[in-house]
Design a protein around this motif. Structure first.
Motif, mmCIF file in Angstrom:
data_model
loop_
_atom_site.group_PDB
_atom_site.id
_atom_site.type_symbol
_atom_site.label_atom_id
_atom_site.label_comp_id
_atom_site.label_asym_id
_atom_site.label_seq_id
_atom_site.Cartn_x
_atom_site.Cartn_y
_atom_site.Cartn_z
ATOM 1 N N PHE A 16 -15.300 23.325 20.977
ATOM 2 C CA PHE A 16 -15.493 24.420 21.710
ATOM 3 C C PHE A 16 -15.312 25.681 20.943
ATOM 4 N N ALA A 17 -14.328 25.788 20.404
ATOM 5 C CA ALA A 17 -13.904 26.798 19.148
ATOM 6 C C ALA A 17 -14.735 26.967 18.085
ATOM 7 N N ALA A 18 -15.173 25.752 17.435
ATOM 8 C CA ALA A 18 -15.792 25.899 16.360
ATOM 9 C C ALA A 18 -17.381 26.332 16.684
ATOM 10 N N ALA A 19 -17.897 26.136 17.925
ATOM 11 C CA ALA A 19 -19.377 26.423 18.137
ATOM 12 C C ALA A 19 -19.122 27.816 18.434
ATOM 13 N N THR A 20 -18.119 28.336 18.979
ATOM 14 C CA THR A 20 -18.159 29.932 19.155
ATOM 15 C C THR A 20 -18.045 30.587 17.713
ATOM 16 N N LEU A 21 -17.220 30.049 17.024
ATOM 17 C CA LEU A 21 -16.967 30.511 15.511
ATOM 18 C C LEU A 21 -18.289 30.494 14.925
ATOM 19 N N ARG A 22 -18.961 29.558 15.159
ATOM 20 C CA ARG A 22 -20.268 29.360 14.294
ATOM 21 C C ARG A 22 -21.258 30.599 14.775
ATOM 22 N N ALA A 23 -21.285 30.838 15.974
ATOM 23 C CA ALA A 23 -22.292 31.971 16.461
ATOM 24 C C ALA A 23 -21.539 33.496 15.896
ATOM 25 N N LEU A 24 -20.352 33.527 15.934
ATOM 26 C CA LEU A 24 -19.891 34.677 15.330
ATOM 27 C C LEU A 24 -20.272 34.967 14.101
ATOM 28 N N ILE A 25 -20.048 33.798 12.919
ATOM 29 C CA ILE A 25 -20.186 34.008 11.733
ATOM 30 C C ILE A 25 -21.587 34.118 11.450
ATOM 31 N N LYS A 26 -22.617 33.895 12.463
ATOM 32 C CA LYS A 26 -24.269 34.220 12.329
ATOM 33 C C LYS A 26 -24.195 35.775 12.699
ATOM 34 N N GLY A 27 -23.475 36.354 13.385
ATOM 35 C CA GLY A 27 -23.601 37.610 14.066
ATOM 36 C C GLY A 27 -23.654 38.731 12.825
ATOM 37 N N PRO A 28 -23.514 39.937 13.250
ATOM 38 C CA PRO A 28 -23.447 41.031 12.237
ATOM 39 C C PRO A 28 -22.248 41.167 11.888
ATOM 40 N N ASP A 29 -20.984 40.734 12.434
ATOM 41 C CA ASP A 29 -19.531 41.279 11.761
ATOM 42 C C ASP A 29 -19.097 40.107 11.134
ATOM 43 N N GLU A 30 -17.923 40.470 10.548
ATOM 44 C CA GLU A 30 -17.245 39.652 9.368
ATOM 45 C C GLU A 30 -16.227 39.024 9.880
ATOM 46 N N VAL A 31 -15.983 37.786 9.786
ATOM 47 C CA VAL A 31 -14.784 36.973 10.285
ATOM 48 C C VAL A 31 -13.959 36.872 8.892
ATOM 49 N N VAL A 32 -12.670 37.341 9.011
ATOM 50 C CA VAL A 32 -11.996 37.766 7.793
ATOM 51 C C VAL A 32 -10.847 36.625 7.828
ATOM 52 N N ALA A 33 -10.591 35.980 8.772
ATOM 53 C CA ALA A 33 -9.741 34.937 8.839
ATOM 54 C C ALA A 33 -9.714 34.130 10.239
ATOM 55 N N VAL A 34 -9.223 32.870 10.036
ATOM 56 C CA VAL A 34 -9.465 31.886 11.088
ATOM 57 C C VAL A 34 -8.089 31.210 11.549
ATOM 58 N N VAL A 35 -7.579 31.437 12.636
ATOM 59 C CA VAL A 35 -6.446 30.828 13.059
ATOM 60 C C VAL A 35 -6.241 29.814 14.034
ATOM 61 N N THR A 36 -5.796 28.680 13.675
ATOM 62 C CA THR A 36 -6.086 27.702 14.484
ATOM 63 C C THR A 36 -4.706 26.605 14.361
ATOM 64 N N GLN A 37 -4.821 25.581 15.291
ATOM 65 C CA GLN A 37 -3.573 24.820 15.393
ATOM 66 C C GLN A 37 -3.273 23.986 14.140
ATOM 67 N N PRO A 38 -2.186 23.529 13.815
ATOM 68 C CA PRO A 38 -1.927 22.649 12.884
ATOM 69 C C PRO A 38 -2.344 21.337 12.985
ATOM 70 N N ASP A 39 -2.563 20.838 11.780
ATOM 71 C CA ASP A 39 -3.217 19.495 11.710
ATOM 72 C C ASP A 39 -2.479 18.439 12.360
ATOM 73 N N ARG A 40 -3.126 17.478 13.107
ATOM 74 C CA ARG A 40 -2.360 16.611 13.898
ATOM 75 C C ARG A 40 -2.483 15.011 13.519
ATOM 76 N N ALA A 41 -1.907 14.149 13.841
ATOM 77 C CA ALA A 41 -2.127 12.558 13.646
ATOM 78 C C ALA A 41 -2.807 12.285 14.776
ATOM 79 N N LYS A 42 -3.800 11.512 14.622
ATOM 80 C CA LYS A 42 -4.821 10.884 15.357
ATOM 81 C C LYS A 42 -5.369 9.370 15.306
ATOM 82 N N GLY A 43 -5.500 8.763 16.414
ATOM 83 C CA GLY A 43 -6.089 7.486 16.146
ATOM 84 C C GLY A 43 -5.009 6.683 16.107
ATOM 85 N N ARG A 44 -5.343 5.276 15.888
ATOM 86 C CA ARG A 44 -4.473 4.089 15.745
ATOM 87 C C ARG A 44 -3.691 4.225 14.498
ATOM 88 N N GLY A 45 -4.255 4.597 13.267
ATOM 89 C CA GLY A 45 -3.890 4.630 12.086
ATOM 90 C C GLY A 45 -3.017 6.151 11.789
#
Length: 315
Positions: A16-45
């Motif tokens: 959901f956040a990535a879709a919002t970010l994609r729209a923001l990037i296509k807009g007239p303003d400048e995204v100077v940094a992205v803050v997101t949660q740390p990487d997580r371990a997922k799946g059986r492996g």
């Protein structure tokens, strides 16, 4: 007000956040940094997985920050080096402290997947489907220290389809959130948006869902169960048990057909699906996911497996 491009820090984590970010990037303003949660371990492996917002940002060479703590002076000072005019938040996953809310001249605004004050919290889209709402939407708010309690800047509503799942609605609201966000930012810049306080007396909560929330109570009305199945599709998914093994259920349809059988009893098992008795009416299930297997149509499953009529799905 100035119409110069804004310097924006974006904070968000899932699709959901990535879709919002994609729209923001296509807009007239400048995204100077992205803050997101740390990487997580997922799946059986337990392989490390990067948040979708990070993947998108890195593909466009936008700096990414993944702090484990956001209430430190070091983190705040680090954000200041980007000289943001505005911070945009979408499904970041943490409540921001006052020091961050006041860091940028235009403050922090949030993209939320409901028509606030309905469904404050972590899972607004799922709970809207679970509760059988015929209308939902997105809200852009000026953030404060509460959970989704800030003043409303802009709202856009959509009608939901009778067979809507959380997944399909998620995609629609993610797209709508992006376009609505751009309108709100423009309104903030040119001074045409007037913030409106939420009616806190009408607030409802949409708490984070757990896997156990998907256990079906067949004593309930078929319509209520149908909404639950759609609201938990694709995650965490609604389930029952057959031969003590978990059976996930998808693509439900209410049939106005009562039965003398105990709720949770399979009345029919053929290429049309599984017909299951409920507290009131019956439910036809067209797709299932047996334990340890992929999601598939009931028709495909019964080609190689017997599901006897009269089997109970109640553990």
């Amino acid at each position: 007000m100035s119409t110069q491009p804004l310097r924006i820090i974006f904070m968000g984590t899932p699709d959901f956040a990535a879709a919002t970010l994609r729209a923001l990037i296509k807009g007239p303003d400048e995204v100077v940094a992205v803050v997101t949660q740390p990487d997580r371990a997922k799946g059986r492996g337990k392989k490390m997985s990067s948040p979708p917002a990070k993947v998108l940002a890195e593909s466009l060479d936008i700096p990414v920050l993944q702090p484990t703590k956001i209430k430190t002076a070091d983190f705040r000072n680090g954000l200041l080096t980007y000289r943001p005019d505005l911070i945009v938040v979408a499904a970041y996953g943490r409540i921001l402290p006052k020091a961050l809310l006041e860091l940028a001249p235009l403050g922090c605004i949030n993209v939320h997947g409901s028509l606030l004050p309905q469904y404050r919290g972590a899972a607004p889209i799922q709970w809207s489907v679970i509760n059988g709402d015929q209308e939902t939407g997105v809200t852009i708010i000026q953030m404060n220290e509460g959970m989704d309690t800030g003043d409303i800047l802009l709202q856009e509503a959509i009608q939901t389809k009778p067979d809507e799942t959380a997944g399909s609605l998620f995609d629609k609201l993610a797209a709508l959130g992006g376009t609505t966000l751009l309108k709100a930012i423009k309104g903030l810049q040119d001074g045409t948006i007037i913030p409106v306080s939420q009616n806190h007396d009408l607030a409802t909560i949409a708490p984070m869902l757990k896997k156990d929330d998907g256990l079906i109570d067949w004593q309930k009305d078929a319509k209520e169960i149908e909404c639950l199945i759609r609201g938990l599709d694709p995650w965490p998914s609604a389930f029952s048990f057959i031969d003590s093994k978990r059976l996930r259920l998808f693509k439900p349809e209410v049939l106005h057909k009562d039965s003398n059988a105990q709720p949770g009893t399979i009345l029919q098992a053929d290429k049309r699906g599984l017909l299951i008795s409920c507290g009131q009416n019956s439910l036809l299930i067209r797709e299932i996911q047996p334990e340890g297997k992929k999601r598939m149509s009931v028709e495909s499953f019964i080609c190689g497996h017997q599901i006897p009529v009269g089997t109970s799905l109640v553990q």
